[in-house]
Design a protein around this motif. Structure first.
Motif, short mmCIF file in Angstrom:
data_model
loop_
_atom_site.label_atom_id
_atom_site.label_comp_id
_atom_site.label_asym_id
_atom_site.label_seq_id
_atom_site.Cartn_x
_atom_site.Cartn_y
_atom_site.Cartn_z
N GLU A 261 45.43 53.97 47.88
CA GLU A 261 45.91 54.78 46.60
C GLU A 261 45.35 54.39 45.39
O GLU A 261 45.42 55.19 44.49
CB GLU A 261 47.53 54.34 46.58
CG GLU A 261 48.35 54.79 47.79
CD GLU A 261 49.63 54.78 47.70
OE1 GLU A 261 50.43 55.14 48.44
OE2 GLU A 261 50.29 53.98 46.64
N VAL A 262 44.81 53.38 45.29
CA VAL A 262 44.07 52.98 43.86
C VAL A 262 42.38 52.82 44.08
O VAL A 262 41.82 53.42 43.17
CB VAL A 262 44.66 51.60 43.53
CG1 VAL A 262 44.12 51.15 42.00
CG2 VAL A 262 46.16 51.70 43.39
N PHE A 263 41.95 52.01 45.08
CA PHE A 263 40.54 51.92 45.22
C PHE A 263 39.86 53.31 45.48
O PHE A 263 38.81 53.40 44.78
CB PHE A 263 40.32 50.85 46.20
CG PHE A 263 38.87 50.59 46.54
CD1 PHE A 263 37.87 50.08 45.73
CD2 PHE A 263 38.40 51.44 47.64
CE1 PHE A 263 36.76 50.30 46.02
CE2 PHE A 263 37.01 51.64 48.15
CZ PHE A 263 36.24 50.82 47.12
N THR A 264 40.57 53.87 46.60
CA THR A 264 39.66 54.89 46.97
C THR A 264 39.21 56.13 46.19
O THR A 264 38.25 56.48 46.10
CB THR A 264 40.57 55.72 48.29
OG1 THR A 264 40.66 54.71 49.15
CG2 THR A 264 39.84 56.69 48.87
N PRO A 265 40.62 56.69 45.29
CA PRO A 265 40.27 57.74 44.43
C PRO A 265 39.24 57.15 43.19
O PRO A 265 38.56 57.80 42.66
CB PRO A 265 41.51 57.96 43.67
CG PRO A 265 42.43 56.66 43.86
CD PRO A 265 41.95 56.39 45.26
N ARG A 266 39.01 55.83 43.13
CA ARG A 266 38.15 55.40 41.93
C ARG A 266 36.92 55.20 42.39
O ARG A 266 35.74 55.25 41.71
CB ARG A 266 38.68 53.93 41.26
CG ARG A 266 39.78 54.10 40.40
CD ARG A 266 40.32 52.81 40.12
NE ARG A 266 41.48 52.87 38.86
CZ ARG A 266 42.77 53.26 39.10
NH1 ARG A 266 43.14 53.73 40.29
NH2 ARG A 266 43.69 53.22 38.15
#
Length: 303
Positions: A170-175
């Motif tokens: 949820e946090v790493f992937t979109p960034r």
């Protein structure tokens, strides 16, 4: 009637089929209740035990000879089924945690303590069984962490490892992997929670055992990049040995491979920093907008 036969009768009365009255099932309950051959039923207990403790108890007190590597058999054939029947519960820890424990529920403990009586507790348990199953299932659901993977809703079991996996998705992937599809992510209780076998085969993967897979595998089709991510809270960083293992398992993969170790915090990263392989990446959840590149001159230069 000896302990084994008495307990098989109780399991039958509760509604368990013959295959769930096996020796593994019976010895699991006897161990969890601390029932030695000569211990009165009224002295049954429900202390928290590891699967290792259950196996040891059965071997010492019932001369069973179970091997230590039979732990998964105890979990799948006995404990999971008893948990679904509200007869045992776990302590909500991650299954790979050394603190993961099982115990008999208070309601079923009353049944065991009254085996030698007319067992009003058994009749009460039978009458309330459906409600008890719902009660313990509800407790388990409340502990789980919701996570959205590829637009679909899933749940992770509680624990630091899955908390970090949730952050990766949820946090790493979109960034840092925007537009990527999650091809694989496991859960501490469901090792293949998400596993796109068809896509993995198309990409050239030759991996069949879940324990050889990285914790998270992402694929960005636009760039033809694969992200192999290990979620590290206590073991398993991207060290040299792990890179060699993954390279040998992905010989047929033509896509670009990125090796990443993820940590919850800087404290844990520092603990493993001297073990990380060169030409890999590090992401720390507590500073989510930054990455550490162990890549030599690839990223050197003025900004």
């Amino acid at each position: 009637m000896d302990k084994v036969d008495a307990l098989k009768k109780i399991l039958s009365d509760v509604g368990f089929p013959q295959k769930l009255q096996s020796n593994v099932c019976v010895h699991s309950i006897l161990a969890l209740a601390n029932m030695k051959k000569n211990t009165p039923w009224k002295r049954a207990t429900n202390e928290w035990l590891r699967v290792h403790d259950i196996i040891t108890f059965a071997n010492v007190n019932y001369y069973t000879g179970y091997a230590e590597n039979s732990r998964e058999t105890f979990r799948k054939q006995a404990l999971h089924n008893f948990r679904n029947a509200a007869m045992v519960e776990d302590n909500g820890m991650a299954t790979n945690s050394p603190n993961y424990r099982w115990r008999i529920t208070h309601e079923f403990l009353a049944v065991l303590r009254n085996i030698d009586t007319d067992n009003e507790a058994l009749r009460t348990f039978q009458e309330q069984h459906v409600a008890l199953i719902d009660l313990y299932s509800s407790k388990k659901r409340k502990q789980k962490m919701p996570v959205k993977v590829n637009g679909r809703n899933y749940t992770f079991s509680p624990g630091a490892h899955n908390q970090l996996q949730k952050a990766i998705i949820e946090v790493f992937t979109p960034r840092f992997a925007a537009g990527s599809e999650c091809l694989y992510v496991g859960d501490t209780t469901d090792k293949d929670l998400v596993k796109n076998e068809e896509k993995l085969r198309d990409l050239g993967f030759d991996i069949t055992l879940h324990d050889k897979m990285p914790d998270v595998v992402l694929y960005c089709e636009d760039k033809n990049w694969l992200y192999f991510i290990e979620s590290v809270t206590s073991v398993g960083p991207m060290d040299g040995k792990r890179i060699v293992e993954l390279e040998s398992l992905t010989k047929g993969v033509a896509a670009g491979k990125i090796y990443i170790t993820a940590f919850l915090d800087m404290k844990t990263f520092k603990k493993f920093s001297d073990k990380l392989a060169w030409d890999t990446e590090v992401w720390v959840a507590e500073v989510p907008d930054h990455m550490i590149h162990l890549n030599g001159d690839k990223f050197i230069g003025p900004r």
